[in-house]
Design a protein around this motif. Structure first.
Motif, PDB file in Angstrom:
ATOM      1  N   ASP A 354       0.850  -1.198   0.000  1.00 24.34           N
ATOM      2  CA  ASP A 354       0.000   0.000   0.000  1.00 24.34           C
ATOM      3  C   ASP A 354       0.886   1.249   0.000  1.00 24.34           C
ATOM      4  O   ASP A 354       1.207   1.795   1.055  1.00 24.34           O
ATOM      5  CB  ASP A 354      -0.933   0.003   1.216  1.00 24.34           C
ATOM      6  N   PRO A 355       1.278   1.723  -1.186  1.00 29.81           N
ATOM      7  CA  PRO A 355       2.156   2.906  -1.262  1.00 29.81           C
ATOM      8  C   PRO A 355       1.505   4.172  -0.721  1.00 29.81           C
ATOM      9  O   PRO A 355       2.205   5.142  -0.414  1.00 29.81           O
ATOM     10  CB  PRO A 355       2.437   3.042  -2.764  1.00 29.81           C
ATOM     11  N   SER A 356       0.186   4.191  -0.603  1.00 30.17           N
ATOM     12  CA  SER A 356      -0.510   5.402  -0.157  1.00 30.17           C
ATOM     13  C   SER A 356      -0.730   5.449   1.353  1.00 30.17           C
ATOM     14  O   SER A 356      -1.336   6.404   1.858  1.00 30.17           O
ATOM     15  CB  SER A 356      -1.863   5.508  -0.864  1.00 30.17           C
ATOM     16  N   ASP A 357      -0.268   4.436   2.089  1.00 35.28           N
ATOM     17  CA  ASP A 357      -0.459   4.415   3.547  1.00 35.28           C
ATOM     18  C   ASP A 357       0.543   5.371   4.199  1.00 35.28           C
ATOM     19  O   ASP A 357       1.741   5.091   4.279  1.00 35.28           O
ATOM     20  CB  ASP A 357      -0.271   2.989   4.074  1.00 35.28           C
ATOM     21  N   HIS A 358       0.054   6.505   4.683  1.00 39.08           N
ATOM     22  CA  HIS A 358       0.925   7.531   5.255  1.00 39.08           C
ATOM     23  C   HIS A 358       1.609   7.065   6.533  1.00 39.08           C
ATOM     24  O   HIS A 358       2.750   7.426   6.811  1.00 39.08           O
ATOM     25  CB  HIS A 358       0.110   8.796   5.542  1.00 39.08           C
ATOM     26  N   LEU A 359       0.890   6.245   7.311  1.00 40.75           N
ATOM     27  CA  LEU A 359       1.448   5.805   8.594  1.00 40.75           C
ATOM     28  C   LEU A 359       2.671   4.923   8.382  1.00 40.75           C
ATOM     29  O   LEU A 359       3.658   5.015   9.130  1.00 40.75           O
ATOM     30  CB  LEU A 359       0.368   5.058   9.389  1.00 40.75           C
ATOM     31  N   VAL A 360       2.626   4.081   7.365  1.00 39.75           N
ATOM     32  CA  VAL A 360       3.769   3.209   7.056  1.00 39.75           C
ATOM     33  C   VAL A 360       4.977   4.055   6.674  1.00 39.75           C
ATOM     34  O   VAL A 360       6.092   3.847   7.179  1.00 39.75           O
ATOM     35  CB  VAL A 360       3.412   2.231   5.916  1.00 39.75           C
ATOM     36  N   ARG A 361       4.767   5.032   5.806  1.00 37.18           N
ATOM     37  CA  ARG A 361       5.888   5.879   5.365  1.00 37.18           C
ATOM     38  C   ARG A 361       6.432   6.726   6.514  1.00 37.18           C
ATOM     39  O   ARG A 361       7.642   6.963   6.599  1.00 37.18           O
ATOM     40  CB  ARG A 361       5.437   6.772   4.209  1.00 37.18           C
ATOM     41  N   LEU A 362       5.560   7.183   7.399  1.00 37.80           N
ATOM     42  CA  LEU A 362       6.009   7.976   8.547  1.00 37.80           C
ATOM     43  C   LEU A 362       6.910   7.142   9.453  1.00 37.80           C
ATOM     44  O   LEU A 362       7.997   7.586   9.853  1.00 37.80           O
ATOM     45  CB  LEU A 362       4.800   8.497   9.326  1.00 37.80           C
ATOM     46  N   ASN A 363       6.468   5.918   9.776  1.00 41.29           N
ATOM     47  CA  ASN A 363       7.279   5.043  10.637  1.00 41.29           C
ATOM     48  C   ASN A 363       8.588   4.664   9.962  1.00 41.29           C
ATOM     49  O   ASN A 363       9.635   4.585  10.613  1.00 41.29           O
ATOM     50  CB  ASN A 363       6.484   3.784  11.004  1.00 41.29           C
ATOM     51  N   LEU A 364       8.522   4.424   8.648  1.00 44.41           N
ATOM     52  CA  LEU A 364       9.746   4.095   7.919  1.00 44.41           C
ATOM     53  C   LEU A 364      10.706   5.281   7.933  1.00 44.41           C
ATOM     54  O   LEU A 364      11.927   5.105   8.126  1.00 44.41           O
ATOM     55  CB  LEU A 364       9.397   3.697   6.480  1.00 44.41           C
ATOM     56  N   SER A 365      10.198   6.490   7.776  1.00 40.79           N
ATOM     57  CA  SER A 365      11.042   7.691   7.802  1.00 40.79           C
ATOM     58  C   SER A 365      11.715   7.854   9.154  1.00 40.79           C
ATOM     59  O   SER A 365      12.910   8.166   9.245  1.00 40.79           O
ATOM     60  CB  SER A 365      10.200   8.932   7.478  1.00 40.79           C
ATOM     61  N   VAL A 366      10.955   7.621  10.221  1.00 44.01           N
ATOM     62  CA  VAL A 366      11.511   7.724  11.581  1.00 44.01           C
ATOM     63  C   VAL A 366      12.611   6.683  11.777  1.00 44.01           C
ATOM     64  O   VAL A 366      13.686   6.976  12.341  1.00 44.01           O
ATOM     65  CB  VAL A 366      10.395   7.555  12.632  1.00 44.01           C
ATOM     66  N   ALA A 367      12.347   5.448  11.300  1.00 37.12           N
ATOM     67  CA  ALA A 367      13.345   4.382  11.451  1.00 37.12           C
ATOM     68  C   ALA A 367      14.622   4.706  10.675  1.00 37.12           C
ATOM     69  O   ALA A 367      15.746   4.530  11.186  1.00 37.12           O
ATOM     70  CB  ALA A 367      12.753   3.062  10.962  1.00 37.12           C
ATOM     71  N   LEU A 368      14.483   5.224   9.454  1.00 38.83           N
ATOM     72  CA  LEU A 368      15.661   5.570   8.637  1.00 38.83           C
ATOM     73  C   LEU A 368      16.422   6.751   9.235  1.00 38.83           C
ATOM     74  O   LEU A 368      17.663   6.775   9.229  1.00 38.83           O
ATOM     75  CB  LEU A 368      15.218   5.907   7.213  1.00 38.83           C
ATOM     76  N   ALA A 369      15.691   7.729   9.777  1.00 45.88           N
ATOM     77  CA  ALA A 369      16.345   8.876  10.423  1.00 45.88           C
ATOM     78  C   ALA A 369      17.134   8.422  11.640  1.00 45.88           C
ATOM     79  O   ALA A 369      18.244   8.918  11.903  1.00 45.88           O
ATOM     80  CB  ALA A 369      15.303   9.918  10.813  1.00 45.88           C
ATOM     81  N   GLY A 370      16.589   7.458  12.362  1.00 46.93           N
ATOM     82  CA  GLY A 370      17.304   6.926  13.532  1.00 46.93           C
ATOM     83  C   GLY A 370      18.579   6.210  13.162  1.00 46.93           C
ATOM     84  O   GLY A 370      19.511   6.110  13.962  1.00 46.93           O
ATOM     85  N   LEU A 371      18.616   5.701  11.927  1.00 47.83           N
ATOM     86  CA  LEU A 371      19.824   5.018  11.441  1.00 47.83           C
ATOM     87  C   LEU A 371      20.791   5.979  10.757  1.00 47.83           C
ATOM     88  O   LEU A 371      21.830   5.567  10.241  1.00 47.83           O
ATOM     89  CB  LEU A 371      19.431   3.906  10.458  1.00 47.83           C
TER      90      LEU A 371
END
Length: 387
Positions: A354-371
């Motif tokens: 689901d490319p349009s799921d904003h919550l997934v992209r938000l969590n992924l962005s947070v995880a990548l920023a943490g790395l």
């Protein structure tokens, strides 16, 4: 003349015996009825149509469908032009799962009964059922519509609506059930089914209206209570929803869906121990229901039990591999278990589903920023806002 008198006497005696059989059958005194039938059949060497017919009905009611089929076939041999015998032969074949053979019998019944019996709604209804199980939905629809054109019945409307629902034509199904309401406006099953279909379409207010009407006519309807409670629960009124579920629990104490909803009510009230207990009971009742595993994974994630969360979320994904939120929660769980590579893989799968799921992209962005992978994090955040 003496032979004629004896024949008339025997005929009169059979009519009296048939009347007694009919009386015992409608009084549901099956034991005495079978005794009279067996006595009658022994006298005529198993050559009497009506006792065989009634015995077949009783055996089928008792669950002995194979014997009932034999008895109805025997009755049909004695009187091949009696359409009622053929209808019962077809019904027994249908209950035995021999849908193709049953369909042939109902076709024969229509052929034999040229005239009055062609307009027999029961034959067309049963023909529709056979076609439905033979995966011929269009022919089944035609048969059900023909049955309703002859004489409208709730069961025909329900089967026709079920056909539309199986084809995911929910609006068409609603139209059928609304027509059924014109014929039977106080039927709680029809009202509940319409409410559930509106709920599936996301029209919660209309769904709640029909479910409320269903509960007015049948306050103990567990299906309607469960659906109404889920709508109340969606509006965060957990206490009222729990009151509804308390009534349903008396009627259906072994409903996995009910205990799942009760568990999530406790989750909304932040009573996690009670929530886990209810969800585990639901899982015991239905081990292959993916949403229960998903909810257990969510609750264990909230309580910091990451290994247990991983177990339930993995089970949920195995049962339903196309639900993106399961992969997102699994990614969060794996991140907390310090398994970064698999966590990112789970995020990627969620985005793919689901490319349009904003919550997934938000969590992924947070995880990548943490790395420290800020460029990738920014890319996903931009994609989130672009959408």
């Amino acid at each position: 003349s003496i032979l004629i008198k004896k024949s008339e006497f025997r005929k009169e005696q059979r009519q009296k015996r048939n009347y007694l059989i009919h009386l015992l059958y409608i009084q549901q005194d099956f034991e005495e009825c079978l005794r009279v039938i067996d006595d009658c059949l022994n006298q005529v060497e198993q050559q009497s149509e009506y006792p065989l017919y009634v015995k077949g009905l009783i055996r089928r009611h008792q669950g002995n469908i194979q014997e009932s089929l034999r008895l109805f076939q025997q009755a049909a041999c004695l009187n091949p032009l009696n359409v009622n015998n053929l209808k019962q032969v077809g019904r027994s074949l249908f209950l035995l799962g021999k849908h193709k053979a049953a369909l042939q019998v109902f076709e024969e019944a229509l052929h034999i009964g040229s005239g009055a019996y062609v307009d027999d709604w029961e034959i067309w209804h049963n023909k529709g059922l056979c076609l439905m199980f033979l995966k011929r939905p269009e022919d089944a629809k035609e048969a059900f519509l023909r049955a309703n054109s002859i004489q409208r019945h709730d069961c025909t409307f329900m089967q026709l609506g079920q056909l539309f629902t199986q084809q995911e034509d929910y609006k068409g199904a609603i139209e059928v059930y609304l027509e059924a309401l014109e014929f039977s406006p106080e039927n709680p099953e029809i009202l509940t089914t319409i409410g559930l279909l509106y709920l599936r379409l996301g029209e919660n207010f209309r769904a709640f209206d029909f479910l409320g009407n269903a509960l007015t006519h049948d306050p103990l309807n567990a299906k309607a209570i469960l659906a109404a409670g889920s709508i109340i629960q969606d509006h965060q009124d957990m206490d009222v929803a729990l009151i509804k579920y308390r009534v349903a629990a008396i009627q259906t104490p072994n409903s996995a869906q009910l205990w799942n909803n009760i568990g999530m009510c406790f989750f909304g009230k932040q009573r996690y121990v009670a929530c886990i207990a209810c969800l585990k009971r639901a899982l015991y009742l239905d081990p292959f229901e993916w949403i229960i595993c998903y909810n257990l994974g969510l609750v264990h994630l909230m309580t910091g039990q990451h290994a247990s969360s991983f177990h339930y979320l993995s089970a949920s994904i195995n049962l339903r591999p196309d639900f993106p939120s399961s992969y997102m929660l699994l990614a969060v769980c794996l991140a907390r278990l310090k398994d970064v590579d698999n966590s990112l893989s789970a995020y990627d799968k969620a985005v793919e589903l689901d490319p349009s799921d904003h919550l997934v992209r938000l969590n992924l962005s947070v995880a990548l920023a943490g790395l420290g992978r800020l460029e990738e994090a920014t890319k996903h955040m931009c994609a989130r806002y672009d959408r």
